[in-house]
Design a protein around this motif. Structure first.
Motif, PDB file in Angstrom:
ATOM      1  N   UNK A 151       0.870  -1.172   0.000  1.00 43.07           N
ATOM      2  CA  UNK A 151       0.000   0.000   0.000  1.00 43.07           C
ATOM      3  C   UNK A 151       0.908   1.223   0.000  1.00 43.07           C
ATOM      4  N   UNK A 152       0.718   2.086  -0.995  1.00 42.55           N
ATOM      5  CA  UNK A 152       1.490   3.329  -1.090  1.00 42.55           C
ATOM      6  C   UNK A 152       0.529   4.483  -1.294  1.00 42.55           C
ATOM      7  N   UNK A 153       0.772   5.567  -0.584  1.00 39.61           N
ATOM      8  CA  UNK A 153       0.003   6.779  -0.836  1.00 39.61           C
ATOM      9  C   UNK A 153       0.790   8.008  -0.444  1.00 39.61           C
ATOM     10  N   UNK A 154       0.367   9.135  -0.998  1.00 43.54           N
ATOM     11  CA  UNK A 154       0.881  10.451  -0.646  1.00 43.54           C
ATOM     12  C   UNK A 154      -0.295  11.244  -0.099  1.00 43.54           C
ATOM     13  N   UNK A 155      -0.036  12.016   0.940  1.00 41.25           N
ATOM     14  CA  UNK A 155      -1.097  12.843   1.524  1.00 41.25           C
ATOM     15  C   UNK A 155      -0.604  14.271   1.669  1.00 41.25           C
ATOM     16  N   UNK A 156      -1.489  15.186   1.400  1.00 42.93           N
ATOM     17  CA  UNK A 156      -1.256  16.617   1.597  1.00 42.93           C
ATOM     18  C   UNK A 156      -2.620  17.166   1.995  1.00 42.93           C
ATOM     19  N   UNK A 157      -2.857  17.282   3.302  1.00 47.39           N
ATOM     20  CA  UNK A 157      -4.206  17.582   3.784  1.00 47.39           C
ATOM     21  C   UNK A 157      -4.179  18.377   5.075  1.00 47.39           C
ATOM     22  N   UNK A 158      -5.330  18.924   5.389  1.00 48.01           N
ATOM     23  CA  UNK A 158      -5.570  19.583   6.668  1.00 48.01           C
ATOM     24  C   UNK A 158      -6.757  18.885   7.316  1.00 48.01           C
ATOM     25  N   UNK A 159      -6.589  18.475   8.572  1.00 42.43           N
ATOM     26  CA  UNK A 159      -7.672  17.868   9.348  1.00 42.43           C
ATOM     27  C   UNK A 159      -8.172  18.906  10.342  1.00 42.43           C
ATOM     28  N   UNK A 160      -9.477  19.132  10.335  1.00 47.89           N
ATOM     29  CA  UNK A 160     -10.078  20.085  11.256  1.00 47.89           C
ATOM     30  C   UNK A 160     -10.312  19.454  12.616  1.00 47.89           C
ATOM     31  N   UNK A 161     -10.332  20.297  13.639  1.00 45.60           N
ATOM     32  CA  UNK A 161     -10.562  19.811  14.994  1.00 45.60           C
ATOM     33  C   UNK A 161     -12.005  19.365  15.172  1.00 45.60           C
ATOM     34  N   UNK A 162     -12.195  18.309  15.949  1.00 43.11           N
ATOM     35  CA  UNK A 162     -13.541  17.861  16.293  1.00 43.11           C
ATOM     36  C   UNK A 162     -14.099  18.677  17.456  1.00 43.11           C
ATOM     37  N   UNK A 163     -13.254  19.520  18.058  1.00 44.33           N
ATOM     38  CA  UNK A 163     -13.676  20.402  19.146  1.00 44.33           C
ATOM     39  C   UNK A 163     -13.969  21.779  18.570  1.00 44.33           C
TER      40      UNK A 163
END
Length: 184
Positions: A151-163
């Motif tokens: 399994x190979x992947x590249x990620x470029x993301x922003x995760x928002x807070x659940x709070x």
């Protein structure tokens, strides 16, 4: 797009092109080593630090065993203590097209997952790409859901807070892992 993500995509394209070219010479390919270059950076530019002994897990199975049977690939990094920082990316296998982005934010009904979801536990914050303020994408370059598959992947993301009002965390980097068992 982050430079390391671009480099990963270019390298994958070159390998695929080389493999598809006809040649009388045998192509000797050794398995790629496990790679985890994913870095998580808070809004204040500090990094989420993972403890010594943190481990990468890659497995395929139900989205949520016993509750949601949708075939999925899961990648998690963290531990060994249960209160240590960790992250987990889950993606619906039928929604993955190699080389095509799965974009964020991604909201769905809990028992009808789609595309991908990144969850990050930073001891004072919990974040997800289902939350407001999320953006970016993950791009899979290889996916084989057999034991020992790649399994190979590249990620470029922003995760928002659940709070409500909590700070976001950006994630960028590459993963190359071998399918095995989920964390204990």
């Amino acid at each position: 797009m982050h430079r390391s993500v671009k480099a990963f995509l270019i390298a994958g394209t070159l390998l695929a092109t080389a493999a598809s070219c006809g040649s009388d010479l045998p192509l000797a390919v050794e398995p790629l080593p496990e790679v985890n270059t994913v870095v998580f950076t808070r809004d204040n530019q500090t990094r989420v630090n993972f403890v010594s002994g943190a481990k990468l897990y890659v497995w395929c199975g139900a989205w949520e065993p016993g509750a949601v049977a949708t075939p999925s690939v899961h990648i998690a990094f963290g531990g060994p203590a249960s209160d240590a920082p960790f992250w987990r990316l889950s993606a619906v296998v039928s929604d993955i097209t190699l080389g095509q982005p799965l974009s964020f934010p991604n909201t769905f009904v809990f028992d009808q997952p789609r595309r991908a979801d990144l969850y990050v536990y930073d001891p004072t914050n919990e974040l997800s790409t289902q939350s407001a303020g999320s953006s970016g994408a993950v791009i899979f370059q290889a996916l084989s859901c057999v034991d020992g598959g790649r399994v190979e992947f590249a990620i470029d993301a922003v995760a928002g807070s659940e709070f409500s009002g909590g700070p976001s965390v950006s994630a960028s980097g590459l993963i190359n892992g071998t399918v095995g068992q989920p964390p204990p």
